[in-house]
Design a protein around this motif. Sequence first.
Motif, PDB file in Angstrom:
ATOM      1  N   VAL A 184       2.410  -6.865 -16.493  1.00  0.00           N
ATOM      2  CA  VAL A 184       1.099  -6.274 -16.196  1.00  0.00           C
ATOM      3  C   VAL A 184       0.600  -6.773 -14.834  1.00  0.00           C
ATOM      4  O   VAL A 184       0.095  -5.997 -14.016  1.00  0.00           O
ATOM      5  N   ARG A 185       0.761  -8.058 -14.587  1.00  0.00           N
ATOM      6  CA  ARG A 185       0.363  -8.616 -13.287  1.00  0.00           C
ATOM      7  C   ARG A 185       1.194  -7.999 -12.168  1.00  0.00           C
ATOM      8  O   ARG A 185       0.660  -7.658 -11.102  1.00  0.00           O
ATOM      9  N   PHE A 203      -0.395  -5.846  -8.988  1.00  0.00           N
ATOM     10  CA  PHE A 203      -0.212  -6.127  -7.566  1.00  0.00           C
ATOM     11  C   PHE A 203       0.368  -4.923  -6.827  1.00  0.00           C
ATOM     12  O   PHE A 203      -0.085  -4.583  -5.728  1.00  0.00           O
ATOM     13  N   LEU A 204       1.356  -4.281  -7.417  1.00  0.00           N
ATOM     14  CA  LEU A 204       1.998  -3.138  -6.769  1.00  0.00           C
ATOM     15  C   LEU A 204       1.040  -1.967  -6.584  1.00  0.00           C
ATOM     16  O   LEU A 204       1.200  -1.173  -5.656  1.00  0.00           O
ATOM     17  N   LEU A 207       5.819 -10.894  -7.069  1.00  0.00           N
ATOM     18  CA  LEU A 207       4.499 -10.354  -6.731  1.00  0.00           C
ATOM     19  C   LEU A 207       4.538  -9.755  -5.322  1.00  0.00           C
ATOM     20  O   LEU A 207       4.695 -10.473  -4.325  1.00  0.00           O
ATOM     21  N   LYS A 208       4.390  -8.440  -5.272  1.00  0.00           N
ATOM     22  CA  LYS A 208       4.538  -7.702  -4.020  1.00  0.00           C
ATOM     23  C   LYS A 208       3.196  -7.192  -3.500  1.00  0.00           C
ATOM     24  O   LYS A 208       2.216  -7.122  -4.235  1.00  0.00           O
ATOM     25  N   ALA A 255       0.097   1.166  -3.063  1.00  0.00           N
ATOM     26  CA  ALA A 255      -0.853   2.248  -3.332  1.00  0.00           C
ATOM     27  C   ALA A 255      -2.002   2.300  -2.333  1.00  0.00           C
ATOM     28  O   ALA A 255      -2.713   3.301  -2.256  1.00  0.00           O
ATOM     29  N   TYR A 256      -2.159   1.201  -1.559  1.00  0.00           N
ATOM     30  CA  TYR A 256      -3.343   1.117  -0.709  1.00  0.00           C
ATOM     31  C   TYR A 256      -3.106   0.056   0.379  1.00  0.00           C
ATOM     32  O   TYR A 256      -2.417  -0.942   0.137  1.00  0.00           O
ATOM     33  N   PRO A 257      -3.675   0.262   1.571  1.00  0.00           N
ATOM     34  CA  PRO A 257      -3.488  -0.711   2.664  1.00  0.00           C
ATOM     35  C   PRO A 257      -4.377  -1.946   2.511  1.00  0.00           C
ATOM     36  O   PRO A 257      -5.357  -2.140   3.232  1.00  0.00           O
TER      37      PRO A 257
END
Length: 389
Positions: free
Chosen positions: A83-84, A88-89, A108-109, A113-115
Amino acid sequence: MLDSVLAIKSLRAFNNLPSEFRKIVFYAEDSQSQNFISDLVKEISLKLDHKISYLTSDPDDTIFIEAKNNPNLNAFYIGTGIVRTFAFLNLKADVCIMTMPDLDSFHLKKSKAYPVHYLYIFHALLSTHSIYRHGAFDAYNTIFCTGNQQMIEIRETEKKYKLPKKNLYKDGYRPLEFLINKNRLYEKKMTTVLKILIAPTWGENNIFNFCMNDLINNLITAGHHVHLRPHPMTLRDNYKKIDTIKKIFSDKENFFLQEDHTNRDILFESDILVTDWSGIGIEYGLGLLKPVIYIDIPKKNLNQESYKINITPIETKIRNEIGEIVKISEIHKIDQIIKKVMKKHDKSDLRLLRNKYVFMKNNGLNKSARRVITIANACRARNQKDILF
């Protein structure tokens, strides 16, 4: 299973928030992370009246209690598993503030989806190119630095590896400010017996794995009060070491084991610190203006390319400045060494070193909070031109 269900529900609630609550987002990896960001969260949300979302992997995070009485603060538990990773993605936030190095290097990347603008806050007064892994901060856009040394190291790393320039801000170090302020008010119990604090780092290269038994035994035999404060990671991952110490020394009246890290009284009660390569040595010396003994064990180095940055790490060069380095072969003389260090100790020298190595600013917390808001506003304005939430 219940943990995952709770994290999923919490993440859905976060994603359904109005975008104004996702302009500034904090993430706490564990209970220790809270110590480095909670003051900033309060300053931004309460004093400066800005909305904040706080993601945490600690189900017992005290932020949940604070959020009940703070209309500008929303807190969400996202667990430590898939879920974490998903959160993050798919993060949609203008600024995300963390104390976690190695972003985008492991599980964790950065958001796809957003800048998101990623801002890093240090959790130790240590070097950036030796203690941390290679590339530990490459994914961050802004770094709040504790002192000039870190800024020099980061710029040299960028130059060496041809990295984009990060935004560096002269932040200071709030845990040090806490120690300074608390120490001014603390009423120490007077005694003729020296109170010695032993606080090692964690991992393979620490006092436990080299000379802990001999060290404690020599100090106890000399009649000192010995307080052992293991690192939280040692308490969590290597409790067998603690059990061994208990079996050997628990019957000694002048030996004390502290496992509760929420109680910091021993930092103020103690007269001198014995450590290894732990960052507590710098905080203790510069914050409390007390002497430090460094047991000279092999240095922990997570970056095999650190030699390419031709700058001596602060944790290496400061050891002789704030205390004394003691070889393992000299442990039997530790009592005489401590007496010598205590005799020549000068607070004024440590005060000068504090100003040399750490950004000490009046009203620093408020200035840092305002800088976060400025960055968030700029990112929001840019993102609204390019993307809609």
